[in-house]
Design a protein around this motif. Structure first.
Motif, PDB file in Angstrom:
ATOM      1  N   LYS A   1       0.856  -1.211   0.000  1.00 57.55           N
ATOM      2  CA  LYS A   1       0.000   0.000   0.000  1.00 57.55           C
ATOM      3  C   LYS A   1       0.886   1.254   0.000  1.00 57.55           C
ATOM      4  O   LYS A   1       0.594   2.251  -0.644  1.00 57.55           O
ATOM      5  CB  LYS A   1      -0.906  -0.011   1.246  1.00 57.55           C
ATOM      6  N   GLY A   2       2.020   1.152   0.727  1.00 58.08           N
ATOM      7  CA  GLY A   2       2.957   2.281   0.807  1.00 58.08           C
ATOM      8  C   GLY A   2       3.544   2.635  -0.542  1.00 58.08           C
ATOM      9  O   GLY A   2       3.717   3.809  -0.877  1.00 58.08           O
ATOM     10  N   VAL A   3       3.834   1.599  -1.353  1.00 60.80           N
ATOM     11  CA  VAL A   3       4.364   1.868  -2.703  1.00 60.80           C
ATOM     12  C   VAL A   3       3.266   2.530  -3.549  1.00 60.80           C
ATOM     13  O   VAL A   3       3.499   3.491  -4.276  1.00 60.80           O
ATOM     14  CB  VAL A   3       4.850   0.551  -3.358  1.00 60.80           C
ATOM     15  N   VAL A   4       2.036   2.054  -3.367  1.00 58.75           N
ATOM     16  CA  VAL A   4       0.902   2.619  -4.134  1.00 58.75           C
ATOM     17  C   VAL A   4       0.698   4.087  -3.762  1.00 58.75           C
ATOM     18  O   VAL A   4       0.559   4.953  -4.630  1.00 58.75           O
ATOM     19  CB  VAL A   4      -0.384   1.806  -3.874  1.00 58.75           C
ATOM     20  N   ASN A   5       0.745   4.389  -2.439  1.00 53.23           N
ATOM     21  CA  ASN A   5       0.398   5.780  -2.051  1.00 53.23           C
ATOM     22  C   ASN A   5       1.632   6.648  -1.796  1.00 53.23           C
ATOM     23  O   ASN A   5       1.516   7.805  -1.413  1.00 53.23           O
ATOM     24  CB  ASN A   5      -0.527   5.782  -0.824  1.00 53.23           C
ATOM     25  N   GLY A   6       2.835   6.092  -1.990  1.00 56.96           N
ATOM     26  CA  GLY A   6       4.028   6.939  -1.958  1.00 56.96           C
ATOM     27  C   GLY A   6       4.713   7.085  -0.609  1.00 56.96           C
ATOM     28  O   GLY A   6       5.613   7.909  -0.437  1.00 56.96           O
ATOM     29  N   THR A   7       4.340   6.259   0.387  1.00 53.05           N
ATOM     30  CA  THR A   7       5.033   6.377   1.686  1.00 53.05           C
ATOM     31  C   THR A   7       6.183   5.374   1.815  1.00 53.05           C
ATOM     32  O   THR A   7       7.009   5.477   2.712  1.00 53.05           O
ATOM     33  CB  THR A   7       4.024   6.117   2.842  1.00 53.05           C
ATOM     34  N   VAL A   8       6.201   4.359   0.926  1.00 53.21           N
ATOM     35  CA  VAL A   8       7.315   3.405   0.870  1.00 53.21           C
ATOM     36  C   VAL A   8       7.812   3.408  -0.577  1.00 53.21           C
ATOM     37  O   VAL A   8       6.985   3.396  -1.508  1.00 53.21           O
ATOM     38  CB  VAL A   8       6.854   1.968   1.263  1.00 53.21           C
ATOM     39  N   ASP A   9       9.148   3.402  -0.762  1.00 50.94           N
ATOM     40  CA  ASP A   9       9.646   3.529  -2.143  1.00 50.94           C
ATOM     41  C   ASP A   9       9.917   2.179  -2.807  1.00 50.94           C
ATOM     42  O   ASP A   9       9.736   2.027  -4.024  1.00 50.94           O
ATOM     43  CB  ASP A   9      10.958   4.358  -2.133  1.00 50.94           C
ATOM     44  N   ILE A  10      10.379   1.206  -1.979  1.00 50.78           N
ATOM     45  CA  ILE A  10      10.768  -0.110  -2.520  1.00 50.78           C
ATOM     46  C   ILE A  10      10.320  -1.191  -1.537  1.00 50.78           C
ATOM     47  O   ILE A  10      10.382  -0.988  -0.312  1.00 50.78           O
ATOM     48  CB  ILE A  10      12.313  -0.180  -2.687  1.00 50.78           C
ATOM     49  N   THR A  11       9.880  -2.341  -2.066  1.00 50.81           N
ATOM     50  CA  THR A  11       9.643  -3.503  -1.209  1.00 50.81           C
ATOM     51  C   THR A  11       9.774  -4.768  -2.038  1.00 50.81           C
ATOM     52  O   THR A  11       9.862  -4.705  -3.273  1.00 50.81           O
ATOM     53  CB  THR A  11       8.271  -3.449  -0.500  1.00 50.81           C
ATOM     54  N   ALA A  12       9.806  -5.909  -1.362  1.00 51.97           N
ATOM     55  CA  ALA A  12       9.732  -7.210  -2.031  1.00 51.97           C
ATOM     56  C   ALA A  12       8.712  -8.016  -1.247  1.00 51.97           C
ATOM     57  O   ALA A  12       8.827  -8.149  -0.017  1.00 51.97           O
ATOM     58  CB  ALA A  12      11.078  -7.922  -2.022  1.00 51.97           C
ATOM     59  N   SER A  13       7.699  -8.519  -1.942  1.00 50.39           N
ATOM     60  CA  SER A  13       6.645  -9.268  -1.257  1.00 50.39           C
ATOM     61  C   SER A  13       6.115 -10.338  -2.205  1.00 50.39           C
ATOM     62  O   SER A  13       6.231 -10.233  -3.428  1.00 50.39           O
ATOM     63  CB  SER A  13       5.523  -8.315  -0.822  1.00 50.39           C
TER      64      SER A  13
END
Ligand code: EAX
Length: 329
Positions: free
Chosen positions: A83-95
């Protein structure tokens, strides 16, 4: 006197504006700092591989792009990170790919039960055109896939209270923790179990205090996150292959120079190679470590597990792109 002080003030003010106005970012020199969040601890291959990605990116961009790594759900659980990548609060993740299915159902396609015969078979698929087509809808959610990390093949663990899993019959009525992943949950339902969602960072304590007596995850996750301390039995079911999408915010990506985009793409490919090698090796080596740590390992007959779950694809027929499902078979 007055005029020279006045001149000094203007010159120093001018230098300050020049320095502060010449670039983006908090320190004014054009540095982009990207926050990368993960649900597992720092020994998990996804974090180890991203540490390598960080080093290569910071060196090759000469510090223009910097990566801050936040493991252990510091930035939230898997669903919060995406959700953070979608709304801009997280820049990178792996899931896990299936965790993205609530945005783009087609990306869950690689998680269907018993789809692949092994790592090479799975990597050929996720590096191929069907996966690319399945992921195409993610861009609409500000999600750009940089690489395909690997989480491994998911297996079932249980407590002493439940006992070992030796057959599909042993899954009947089993309350089992799963990620918020529709394909994995449906697979458990078809095996007769009752899946219940819980964020991964709460799983260890829930197993320790008996809120849950079972969970399912790949062997590297079970070992690297110490789940053997709170689970007595491991059944090698390999019921779902768990590709991990290594993603970056599309809007952040679009602002990078072409040169820096190429650096991140190459670093992501190198990190993917490292991650895959770690996961494959740990899957082969860690069963013995889990046995040495006291887990009772069972090898159920997977043919009956395969038969019990083969209707999973038809169950999702309406939510998947029909052409994709045809290509899948
Ligand atoms: O690998 O929540 C889960 O079970 C996932 O596999 C998680 O990313 C840990």
């Amino acid at each position: 006197m007055k005029s020279s002080k006045f001149a000094t003030f203007f010159i120093s003010a001018g230098i300050c504006i020049l320095l502060c106005g010449c670039g983006k970012g908090s320190d004014g020199n054009g540095t982009v700092v990207l926050k990368a969040g993960f649900s597992t601890n720092g020994s998990d291959p996804r974090v180890v591989a991203t540490e390598q990605f960080k080093k290569e990116v910071e060196e090759k961009t000469e510090g223009r792009v910097q990566i801050e790594i936040h493991p252990d759900s510091e930035l939230g659980a898997d669903s919060d990170l995406i959700k953070g990548v979608v709304n801009g609060t997280v820049d990178i993740t792996a899931s896990s790919a299936g965790n993205f299915a609530s945005y783009e159902p087609n990306v869950g396609i690689s998680a269907f039960p018993f789809l692949f015969d092994g790592f090479e078979d799975a990597w050929e698929f996720v590096d191929g055109s069907v996966e690319t087509k399945a992921e195409s809808g993610l861009e609409a959610y500000n999600i750009k896939v940089l690489a395909h990390y690997d989480n491994g093949f998911r297996c079932v663990t249980t407590s002493d209270k439940v006992g070992p899993i030796n057959s599909v019959a042993d899954m009947d009525g089993l309350v089992i923790r799963t990620p918020e992943n529709q394909i994995v949950m449906q697979t458990m339902l078809l095996l007769g179990a009752t899946p219940k969602v819980l964020p991964f960072n709460e799983v260890y304590d829930a197993l320790k205090n008996g809120t849950f007596d079972a969970q399912e995850n790949p062997i590297p996750v079970i070992y690297n996150n110490n789940l053997y301390e709170v689970q007595s039995n491991l059944a090698i079911t390999n019921h779902s292959y768990d590709v991990m999408l290594f993603v970056i915010r599309q809007d952040v990506w679009d602002k990078l120079s072409e040169e820096d985009q190429k650096i991140l793409e190459e670093a992501a490919r190198n990190a993917e190679d490292t991650d895959r090698e770690l996961i494959k090796n740990q899957t082969e080596e860690y069963v013995q470590k889990l046995e040495e740590a006291g887990m009772n390992i069972t090898y159920p007959d997977l043919e009956e597990f395969r038969k019990a779950t083969e209707s999973a694809i038809t169950y999702f027929r309406d939510s998947y792109d029909a052409d994709l499902l045809k290509l899948l078979r």
